[in-house]
Design a protein around this motif. Structure first.
Motif, mmCIF file in Angstrom:
data_model
loop_
_atom_site.group_PDB
_atom_site.id
_atom_site.type_symbol
_atom_site.label_atom_id
_atom_site.label_comp_id
_atom_site.label_asym_id
_atom_site.label_seq_id
_atom_site.Cartn_x
_atom_site.Cartn_y
_atom_site.Cartn_z
ATOM 1 N N ARG A 701 0.780 -1.261 -0.045
ATOM 2 C CA ARG A 701 -0.065 0.146 -0.035
ATOM 3 C C ARG A 701 0.945 1.092 0.079
ATOM 4 N N VAL A 702 0.504 2.066 -0.837
ATOM 5 C CA VAL A 702 1.385 3.315 -1.231
ATOM 6 C C VAL A 702 0.590 4.299 -0.253
ATOM 7 N N THR A 703 1.153 5.179 0.569
ATOM 8 C CA THR A 703 0.516 6.223 1.362
ATOM 9 C C THR A 703 0.696 7.631 0.896
ATOM 10 N N GLY A 704 1.883 7.754 -0.029
ATOM 11 C CA GLY A 704 2.321 9.107 -0.469
ATOM 12 C C GLY A 704 3.474 9.265 -1.288
ATOM 13 N N VAL A 705 3.557 10.117 -2.299
ATOM 14 C CA VAL A 705 4.578 10.169 -3.204
ATOM 15 C C VAL A 705 5.245 11.704 -3.091
ATOM 16 N N ASP A 706 6.435 11.912 -2.437
ATOM 17 C CA ASP A 706 7.262 13.172 -2.668
ATOM 18 C C ASP A 706 7.949 13.416 -3.960
ATOM 19 N N TRP A 707 7.929 14.355 -4.822
ATOM 20 C CA TRP A 707 8.524 14.479 -6.039
ATOM 21 C C TRP A 707 9.173 15.887 -6.031
ATOM 22 N N SER A 708 10.054 16.045 -7.189
ATOM 23 C CA SER A 708 10.891 17.202 -7.256
ATOM 24 C C SER A 708 11.124 17.231 -8.812
ATOM 25 N N PHE A 709 10.960 18.289 -9.513
ATOM 26 C CA PHE A 709 11.401 18.351 -10.941
ATOM 27 C C PHE A 709 12.012 19.848 -10.870
ATOM 28 N N GLY A 710 13.276 19.731 -10.808
ATOM 29 C CA GLY A 710 14.142 21.043 -10.923
ATOM 30 C C GLY A 710 13.988 21.608 -9.776
ATOM 31 N N ASP A 711 13.577 22.861 -9.471
ATOM 32 C CA ASP A 711 13.397 23.552 -8.302
ATOM 33 C C ASP A 711 11.687 23.426 -7.927
ATOM 34 N N THR A 712 10.925 22.685 -8.504
ATOM 35 C CA THR A 712 9.574 22.546 -8.407
ATOM 36 C C THR A 712 9.490 21.148 -7.511
ATOM 37 N N SER A 713 8.510 21.362 -6.488
ATOM 38 C CA SER A 713 8.207 20.147 -5.633
ATOM 39 C C SER A 713 7.011 19.788 -5.458
ATOM 40 N N GLY A 714 6.543 18.815 -4.996
ATOM 41 C CA GLY A 714 4.991 18.569 -4.425
ATOM 42 C C GLY A 714 4.973 17.080 -3.877
ATOM 43 N N THR A 715 3.932 16.874 -3.231
ATOM 44 C CA THR A 715 3.442 15.484 -2.864
ATOM 45 C C THR A 715 2.192 15.019 -3.301
ATOM 46 N N ILE A 716 2.314 13.853 -3.852
ATOM 47 C CA ILE A 716 0.833 13.183 -4.176
ATOM 48 C C ILE A 716 0.160 12.535 -3.224
ATOM 49 N N GLY A 717 -0.738 12.527 -2.598
ATOM 50 C CA GLY A 717 -1.405 12.101 -1.455
ATOM 51 C C GLY A 717 -2.831 12.237 -1.562
ATOM 52 N N GLY A 718 -3.586 11.863 -0.225
ATOM 53 C CA GLY A 718 -5.159 12.112 -0.232
ATOM 54 C C GLY A 718 -5.858 11.227 -1.386
ATOM 55 N N ARG A 719 -6.512 12.113 -1.950
ATOM 56 C CA ARG A 719 -7.627 11.494 -3.068
ATOM 57 C C ARG A 719 -6.818 11.292 -4.413
ATOM 58 N N ASP A 720 -5.281 11.898 -4.340
ATOM 59 C CA ASP A 720 -4.778 11.560 -5.510
ATOM 60 C C ASP A 720 -4.224 10.165 -5.538
ATOM 61 N N ILE A 721 -4.119 9.501 -4.301
ATOM 62 C CA ILE A 721 -3.829 8.280 -4.280
ATOM 63 C C ILE A 721 -4.814 7.139 -4.617
ATOM 64 N N GLY A 722 -5.977 7.451 -3.826
ATOM 65 C CA GLY A 722 -7.146 6.628 -4.287
ATOM 66 C C GLY A 722 -7.054 5.169 -3.958
ATOM 67 N N ASP A 723 -8.246 4.424 -3.808
ATOM 68 C CA ASP A 723 -8.515 3.138 -3.478
ATOM 69 C C ASP A 723 -7.248 2.726 -2.243
ATOM 70 N N GLY A 724 -6.908 3.536 -1.171
ATOM 71 C CA GLY A 724 -5.905 3.064 -0.594
ATOM 72 C C GLY A 724 -4.696 2.948 -0.757
ATOM 73 N N GLY A 725 -4.124 3.242 -2.117
ATOM 74 C CA GLY A 725 -3.177 2.992 -2.864
ATOM 75 C C GLY A 725 -2.512 1.727 -3.022
ATOM 76 N N THR A 726 -3.372 0.603 -2.949
ATOM 77 C CA THR A 726 -2.770 -0.666 -3.011
ATOM 78 C C THR A 726 -2.624 -1.092 -4.341
ATOM 79 N N VAL A 727 -1.249 -1.674 -4.402
ATOM 80 C CA VAL A 727 -0.789 -2.359 -5.621
ATOM 81 C C VAL A 727 -0.636 -3.826 -5.326
ATOM 82 N N PRO A 728 -1.371 -4.478 -6.030
ATOM 83 C CA PRO A 728 -1.496 -6.239 -6.010
ATOM 84 C C PRO A 728 -0.401 -6.748 -6.095
#
Length: 982
Positions: A701-728
């Motif tokens: 189960r993925v709980t969140g993803v931190d990312w950066s592109f050059g000087d820009t950064s962010g997090t994938i989390g909450g509703r963007d994960i969806g379905d509890g983030g489960t990878v079968p």
């Protein structure tokens, strides 16, 4: 011969893993720790400790090292495989042995003698095949260390003392194995079945020094004297320059001196060497100065050498050309100048790495046409005096050791079928121990190094030896029907003394990177020999036996009239699985074609699949398909895992089917890549973060993803994960993040880190940008580009880099666009002068626009027969007008002008600009097409050095300005991913 770096390096998943599966059955896993006597003498090698390995002592290693006790780590069938281990600080050293398919087949512990620091590994008697020994001990700093070396159980190849077929040869450097090691290593070449060696122990600068005085060094004599004792012939290289004569000969005096040197070598050889080759890759990287790559200069030097050799010994063959690849324009000029009169054979070096071996026949036929044209309809023998695939790291032209083995076998088969008179693999022993150095890893054998104290085989050694054993003395009989251009079947009438006993042997493999379930027509039992020499017998059912054709050739000791794809029996496995888990392998019996394939009566079929002792029975009624799953241990070692099933069909052992998987060290992996979408004039850029679960049983189960592109950064989390983030289990899932404000074509550092529910984190990093290739059809009107409104610009001063030149030489702006017919590259280059190439073939070294394109991601498929790429050079020429030249060698694609490509060039001397419009038809760069909108690309502005010479396409390039930086240095991994947008 490859012996120094070039200015321009030139050689440098499931489908692949399946290739391993067809290889020999290994023994059941076992533990072995008992001592054993030393192996008896084998033909072509010495007994006892190899002479190149010093007696073990307390300082023989500072950590742990494998001791080679049997020369080459090569064991005859029925002999116990006994190796040594040296350890500076361990009392005991655990060890394990894996077979070629990645299965652990032996384990044990070696006790270390406290005085000699030596221990013994006894792996016992093993079946024919290739194995890897791994020992684990303690490094000098107290940390754990593992060392590995290959060994093999094999039938030796044909003894050169008893053969008359000179086809099988190999290159060997004296510097790689000096002194007694030379005798040991050449004995290993003889054991492989190499009838002739190409050597470089008589360089001009060592033979004539000082000027006018001739020597015959001890190394030259040692090399020359040993051929007869082994029953081998020698091909000795003449060259590569002498400072007393100005380096590369360029004057009448220097040509005469080179002829005298050549005659001296022939005289001192005294009949012990059959042939002398004039220079090495004169067309290539081994000529310089005013005569660099000049066919005119080479013709004069060849004339002088021929006269000198024949005066000393008329029986010595003079081999000429020795070109890198097969440059037909250079050959035509050489032949027009009379070169064919001064050679007895024509040599070529048709390197194709990292591509597949198939296609060399086209080069050879072109060369033969030229010979007939300039030699009154007659041909000279063609010798391939170098060809090889390096097993270096894959950032360039390197392939895996498994792929190197496949290339060895397939290249030999292609050359044999094409009528090549002699073939010299490059080379016998690795030239160094740098794992990522292309020049260090061409060998069939590894040399002594940190892992082991003497030579040890790579899988390619067995692949070579197997071809030699099966086909020495053979002749090509033709290609049986297969109905598939990617399915290769070559028939050979075997030699009387070969295992085939004069009958027909058929080599079978898949050349298009896919595994193909096939059936082979036969009325009698068929002996199937795999790439590494193991064999088994299949009994036909209804006149057919069943196999999986892969990139690893098999040899069928039977005349084969028909080979065709058949879905009846097959095996499949997931793409990858974590180490320590089980591989779920699906066995399939597909009876849906019952009665339609050959008119046989439709009936229920039953097949028993057996993999490594596990069995499953599958049945299918007519028109139905049956499946069953076996769970096979993946093993603990990351790498390729081959799986092979013996199949009993309707009560007979009629099949051998294969599959494969990649065993990963990490249970979860992450990959980040760019995604783009365009609506109207608005482009949306996203990072696609793909999380893959390699476990066959446990979801993550993925709980969140931190990312950066050059000087820009962010997090994938909450509703963007969806379905509890489960990878079968054995599945992937992609999470996306929108990136705002990214400049088109600007390459940035990218990092991602995915958090998992159990507290672990997994990440990935890369460098890429968002690079849209916009749908637009440009035009060049009155020297100005039109039709490029709203098309992002590739401003090389902002997003590019320089190599060899700076902005004072060139500065380019480029635009990449497309329509249904063509891929377009438009450019405006600011340059104070523009040097037009003389002809289209010379555009790679002229002022030109370079375009590199490759299907998939950058470097995708490198090392595993997956790399097709096109290196395109576009520009104007003085004698042939504008054109596009393709220099690379994708599978079955000819080097030369690109048919149907259009180039327009407008020069404005007052403004100091050169404007290009290049159109390349999609059909000429297949499989790229608008149907596959994502691929990789690099763009380059090339500048010639302005030196007037008889230059050819790889000479005269001063430098370049580039986006992607992967074209002129052959670094496919530096290409950048692009996407066609509307």
């Amino acid at each position: 011969m490859r012996h120094r770096p070039r200015r321009r390096p030139s050689r440098t998943t499931v489908a692949f893993c399946t290739l391993l599966g067809l290889l020999a059955f290994g023994p059941a896993p076992a533990s072995a720790t008992v001592p054993s006597p030393k192996a008896p003498e084998a033909r072509g090698v010495t007994t006892g400790p190899a002479r190149h390995a010093p007696a073990p002592s307390a300082v023989a290693t500072d950590d742990v090292r494998i001791e080679v006790r049997t020369p080459g780590n090569l064991f005859d069938p029925g002999v116990r495989a006994v190796l040594g281990v040296l350890s500076a600080r361990d009392r005991t050293v655990p060890w394990s042995v894996r077979d070629y398919r990645g299965r652990t087949v032996r384990t044990g512990t070696a006790a270390i003698d406290p005085v000699t620091r030596e221990g013994t590994v006894d792996a016992g008697e093993l079946p024919l095949g290739y194995y890897t020994l791994t020992v684990r001990g303690t490094a000098a700093d107290g940390t754990p260390v593992a060392r590995s070396a290959g060994f093999a159980v094999q039938h030796p190849g044909p003894d050169p003392k008893h053969t008359t077929d000179p086809f099988f040869g190999v290159n060997h450097h004296y510097r790689s194995a000096p002194g007694d090691a030379w005798d040991d290593s050449t004995g290993l070449a003889a054991r492989a079945g190499a009838d002739t060696l190409r050597v470089d122990s008589a360089y001009w600068s060592t033979i004539e020094h000082p000027k006018g005085e001739y020597q015959w060094p001890e190394a030259s004599e040692r090399v020359t004297a040993g051929f007869g004792a082994r029953g081998q012939d020698g091909l000795m290289l003449l060259g590569l320059g002498n400072s007393d004569h100005g380096g590369v000969p360029s004057t009448d005096e220097a040509y005469r001196a080179f002829g005298k040197y050549a005659g001296h070598v022939a005289q001192k050889a005294d009949g012990r060497i059959g042939a002398l080759e004039v220079w090495n890759e004169y067309y290539g990287g081994f000529s310089n100065g005013v005569c660099s790559q000049s066919a005119k200069c080479y013709a004069k030097m060849l004339d002088a050498a021929y006269a000198g050799v024949k005066a000393a010994d008329p029986k010595v063959a003079v081999v000429g050309a020795s070109s890198f690849k097969v440059p037909l324009d250079w050959f035509e000029e050489l032949f027009r100048l009379g070169g064919l009169k001064h050679m007895d054979a024509v040599s070529i070096h048709p390197y194709r790495a990292p591509g597949a071996p198939e296609g060399v026949a086209r080069d050879i036929e072109g060369l033969r046409r030229l010979m007939r044209t300039y030699n009154h309809g007659r041909e000279l023998p063609i010798w391939i005096t170098e060809q090889g695939w390096t097993s270096a790291g894959r950032d360039g032209v390197g392939v895996s050791e498994q792929t190197q083995a496949q290339s060895t076998a397939r290249a030999l088969l292609e050359a044999r079928a094409a009528g090549v008179a002699r073939y010299y693999w490059y080379d016998l022993v690795n030239d160094g121990n740098g794992p990522d150095d292309a020049e260090h890893n061409f060998g069939l054998l590894r040399g002594a190094g940190p892992e082991a104290d003497g030579p040890s085989p790579k899988p390619a050694y067995l692949a070579y030896s197997t071809v030699a054993r099966e086909l020495t003395g053979s002749r090509f009989t033709g290609r049986p029907r297969t109905g598939d251009d990617g399915l290769h079947a070559y028939g050979f009438r075997s030699g009387a003394a070969s295992p085939g006993g004069g009958a027909v042997t058929t080599a079978l493999w898949s050349g298009d990177r896919t595994s193909k379930p096939v059936r082979v027509r036969s009325r009698r039992p068929v002996t199937v020999v795999d790439m590494l020499g193991s064999q088994r017998v299949l009994e036909p059912v209804d006149g057919w036996v069943y196999l999986t054709a892969t990139g690893a050739p098999v040899y069928l000791r039977a005349a084969v009239d028909e080979v065709e794809e058949s879905p009846l029996l097959s095996l499949s496995a997931p793409q990858d699985v974590v180490a320590g888990g089980d591989v779920p392998v699906t066995a399939t019996l597909d009876n849906r074609a019952a009665g339609r394939e050959d008119g046989a009566k439709a009936r229920r079929r039953t097949a028993v699949f057996e993999i490594e002792g596990e069995k499953v029975t599958v049945s299918a009624a007519p028109g139905r398909r049956g499946r069953a799953v076996l769970r096979i241990p993946a093993g603990d070692a990351p790498g390729s895992r081959g799986l092979s099933a013996a199949v009993t069909l309707d009560g007979r052992r009629a099949g051998e089917v294969t599959a494969g998987t990649e065993v990963t060290a990490r249970p979860v992996s992450v990959d980040v890549s760019p995604e783009m979408s365009v609506r109207g004039a608005v482009r949306t850029d996203r990072l696609a973060v793909t999380v893959t679960n390699h476990s066959p049983d446990v979801p993550v189960r993925v709980t969140g993803v931190d990312w950066s592109f050059g000087d820009t950064s962010g997090t994938i989390g909450g509703r963007d994960i969806g379905d509890g983030g489960t990878v079968p289990p054995l599945a992937s899932r992609t999470f996306r993040a929108t990136v705002e404000g990214a400049r088109a074509y600007a390459v940035e550092q990218v990092r991602v880190s995915a958090g998992l529910a159990d507290g672990r984190t997994v990440g990935d990093s890369d460098s890429f940008g968002f690079s849209p290739v916009t749908r637009a059809t440009p035009h060049l009107v009155d020297g100005r580009l039109t039709g490029l409104e709203n098309v992002p610009e590739v401003d090389l001063s902002e997003v590019g880099t320089y190599s060899g030149i700076d902005s004072s030489a060139a500065d380019g702006d480029l635009w990449a666009t497309w329509d249904d017919k063509n891929l377009y590259v438009s450019a405006v280059v600011r340059e104070k002068d523009h040097r037009t190439a003389r002809q289209v073939a010379w555009l790679p070294a002229g002022d030109s626009i370079g375009i590199g394109v490759q299907p998939g991601g950058p470097g995708e498929g490198l090392g595993r027969w997956g790399a097709d790429w096109y290196m395109l050079y576009a520009g104007d020429t003085a004698t042939e007008g504008p054109g596009v030249f393709v220099e690379s060698l994708p599978k079955d694609y000819p080097v030369g002008p690109v048919p149907g490509a259009e180039v327009r060039v407008a020069r404005d001397d007052a403004a100091g600009t050169t404007t290009y419009l290049v159109a390349v038809p999609w059909k000429r760069i297949s499989p790229l097409s608008p149907r596959n909108p994502s691929f990789s690309m690099t763009l380059t502005v090339n500048k010639n050095d302005g030196v007037r010479r008889d230059n050819y396409r790889s000479l005269g390039l001063d430098g370049w300005q580039t986006w992607g930086d992967g074209l002129n240095n052959w670094k496919l991994t530096r290409y950048q991913r692009v996407r066609l947008t509307r």
